[in-house]
Enzyme design. Structure first.
Site, PDB file in Angstrom:
ATOM      1  N   ASP A  20       0.671  -1.118   0.048  1.00  0.00           N
ATOM      2  CA  ASP A  20      -0.054  -0.012  -0.336  1.00  0.00           C
ATOM      3  C   ASP A  20       1.310   1.668  -0.001  1.00  0.00           C
ATOM      4  OD1 ASP A  20      -2.063   1.520   0.583  1.00  0.00           O
ATOM      5  OD2 ASP A  20      -3.370   0.235   1.877  1.00  0.00           O
ATOM      6  N   ASP A  55     -10.492   3.116  -3.066  1.00  0.00           N
ATOM      7  CA  ASP A  55     -11.158   2.351  -2.766  1.00  0.00           C
ATOM      8  C   ASP A  55     -12.448   2.084  -3.450  1.00  0.00           C
ATOM      9  OD1 ASP A  55      -8.960   1.884  -1.103  1.00  0.00           O
ATOM     10  OD2 ASP A  55      -9.547   1.836   0.411  1.00  0.00           O
TER      11      ASP A  55
HETATM   12  C1  GAL Z   1      -6.010   1.129   1.599  1.00  0.00           C
HETATM   13  C2  GAL Z   1      -6.386   0.111   0.259  1.00  0.00           C
HETATM   14  C3  GAL Z   1      -7.068  -0.716   0.335  1.00  0.00           C
HETATM   15  C4  GAL Z   1      -7.196  -1.546   2.123  1.00  0.00           C
HETATM   16  C5  GAL Z   1      -6.899  -0.248   3.264  1.00  0.00           C
HETATM   17  C6  GAL Z   1      -6.279  -0.825   4.325  1.00  0.00           C
HETATM   18  O1  GAL Z   1      -5.132   2.320   0.778  1.00  0.00           O
HETATM   19  O2  GAL Z   1      -6.599   0.544  -0.492  1.00  0.00           O
HETATM   20  O3  GAL Z   1      -7.091  -1.785  -0.315  1.00  0.00           O
HETATM   21  O4  GAL Z   1      -6.093  -2.093   1.561  1.00  0.00           O
HETATM   22  O5  GAL Z   1      -5.904   0.842   2.443  1.00  0.00           O
HETATM   23  O6  GAL Z   1      -5.848   0.212   5.241  1.00  0.00           O
END
Ligand code: GAL
Length: 445
Positions: free
Chosen positions: A153, A254
């Site tokens: 991430d 997301d």
């Molecule tokens: C976001 C990511 C999500 C999930 C989340 C966890 O940045 O896009 O898919 O992994 O973090 O905190």
């Protein structure tokens, strides 16, 4: 030693895409299929939840359909420290009483593979320890624990003592409610330090690229192949460098489990299809099949387009509660065959927008007419992006794969498996709101 067929595959693939990240044994050549904890459980990830998913994947026949990865997302570790001696991240003993290696062993015993999550910053998006500056120790720990897949991430990017943030952001505005991008600036609202990039900016020079390459190099130094899944949300021009860094890359913010967001992500990805091929895949984000208020029609469309775009297909729901209709959608034979085709690496692409003129950017009305080649023939999708029941029509002579090949073709329905036989001229379908007609068009007749 690789089997000779694997070696041949590797050599062939090297010629096919000289700049892609090629892992041993064919890992990452095709889009990953599996399950991830985030959409269903968020921070309540645990060995127990992962094993419920893993066992259900076997029992529901999802494993037999090719779903193989069982991935922990964020929140798997102790929050505020690393191991003082080894400097490794410490698995949360309440969530993972046997350690990540214990969970991985149980998942492997089912014939499945395990994935884990970290971030190219100091903290993950939920504030847990992350890997910037610890790439080597973390990659070695993941390999040691038996990890097969890493989602990486883009949260917790520090500004001091070294400023790892980029001066520019590259993104299309979207309505994502993900608030975790503070360090990158929110798309559409550049901050004082973070501006939209000038045209033709070379994103390979970005610090984001460097941060993601550091983990690639650390993973490559391990003897265990670990599929590398980048999650920088498309904010640092990943389409131009992702292929040399990872096996897949998130293209957007997301996903959320309602139609407007699914349509919005489809609309964005319709402009990116050129970037996907063997070894490197646009990731349209994890599936919401079984979640939120998606109707069956919307669920069909979501799955059909994610499969057709050759996105990784990571189930994101509690499999203990999934309806049999949704299980059947996830196991759809033709769509999985298209997504996993060993011969054709290109995704389906739009050939007509439908509601809008071609190449219109419209979050509510993405391109509606898509086609692509696979071993089974030509996959044709027609979406009704409007809110009422409407007809969608195509003629064979407007579909690039069929142009000039005949006036009539053998057709079957992807959802019902029904054979329509020899169909002349084209096809009409009356569709519920947000539903998709999906056809396999075969030989001319
Ligand atoms: C976001 C990511 C999500 C999930 C989340 C966890 O940045 O896009 O898919 O992994 O973090 O905190």
């Amino acid at each position: 030693m690789y089997q000779s067929s694997s070696l041949l595959l590797l050599l062939l693939s090297l010629f096919q895409s000289a700049f892609s990240l090629v892992l041993p044994n064919g890992v990452g050549r095709l889009p990953a299929l599996g399950w991830n904890s985030w959409n269903a459980f968020h921070c309540n990830v645990s060995e127990a939840n992962l094993l419920v998913a893993a066992n259900a994947m076997v029992k529901l026949g999802l494993k037999d359909s090719g779903y193989i990865y069982v991935n922990s997302d964020d929140c798997w570790s102790v929050k505020d420290k690393r191991d003082p001696k080894t400097h490794r991240i410490i698995p949360d003993p309440d969530k993972f009483p046997d350690g990540i290696n214990g969970t991985a062993a149980k998942i492997h015993a089912l014939g499945l593979k395990m994935g884990i999550y970290s971030s190219a910053g100091n903290q993950t998006c939920a504030g847990y320890p992350a890997s910037l500056g610890h790439e080597d120790v973390d990659a070695a720990a993941f390999a040691d624990w038996g990890i097969d897949y890493l989602k990486y991430d883009n949260c917790g990017v520090p500004q001091a003592p070294f400023n790892w943030t980029d001066k520019y952001i590259a993104c299309v505005p979207d309505n994502s409610t993900n608030n975790n991008r503070a360090n990158n600036g929110s798309c559409g609202t550049p901050s004082a330090t973070n501006h939209l990039a000038p045209a033709n900016f070379d994103w390979a020079t970005s610090k984001t690229h460097t941060r993601y390459n550091r983990m690639r190099d650390a993973l490559e130094a391990q003897t265990r192949p670990i599929l590398y899944s980048l999650c920088e949300w498309g904010t640092a021009g990943v389409l131009s460098w992702g292929n040399g860094t990872g096996n897949s890359w998130r293209t957007t913010g997301d996903i959320e489990p309602y139609w407007a967001r699914v349509a919005e992500i489809l609309n964005e990805n319709a402009f990116y299809t050129h970037a996907t091929g063997f070894w490197g895949h646009n990731d349209a984000d994890m599936l919401e099949v079984g979640n939120g208020n998606l109707t069956l029609a919307e669920t069909r469309s979501h799955f059909a387009f994610w499969a057709a775009m050759k996105s990784p297909l990571l189930i994101g729901t509690n499999l203990a509660n999934l309806s049999s209709e949704n299980v059947e959608i996830l196991k759809n034979f033709h769509l999985l065959a298209f997504n996993q085709d060993p011969v054709h690496g290109d995704p389906a692409m739009p050939y007509r927008w439908g509601v809008n003129p071609d190449w219109t950017f419209d979050p509510a009305h993405p391109a509606e007419y898509w086609s692509g080649s696979f071993t089974g023939g030509t996959l044709v999708l027609m979406l009704n992006s409007n809110d009422g029941t409407e007809m969608r029509k195509t003629t064979w002579d407007e579909i690039p794969q069929l142009m000039g090949k005949g006036k009539a073709f053998m057709v079957k329905d992807v959802w019902s498996q029904r054979e329509y036989g020899c169909v002349s001229g084209g096809f009409n379908s009356t569709l519920q709101p947000h539903d998709t007609a999906a056809l396999v068009v075969g030989n001319s007749c």
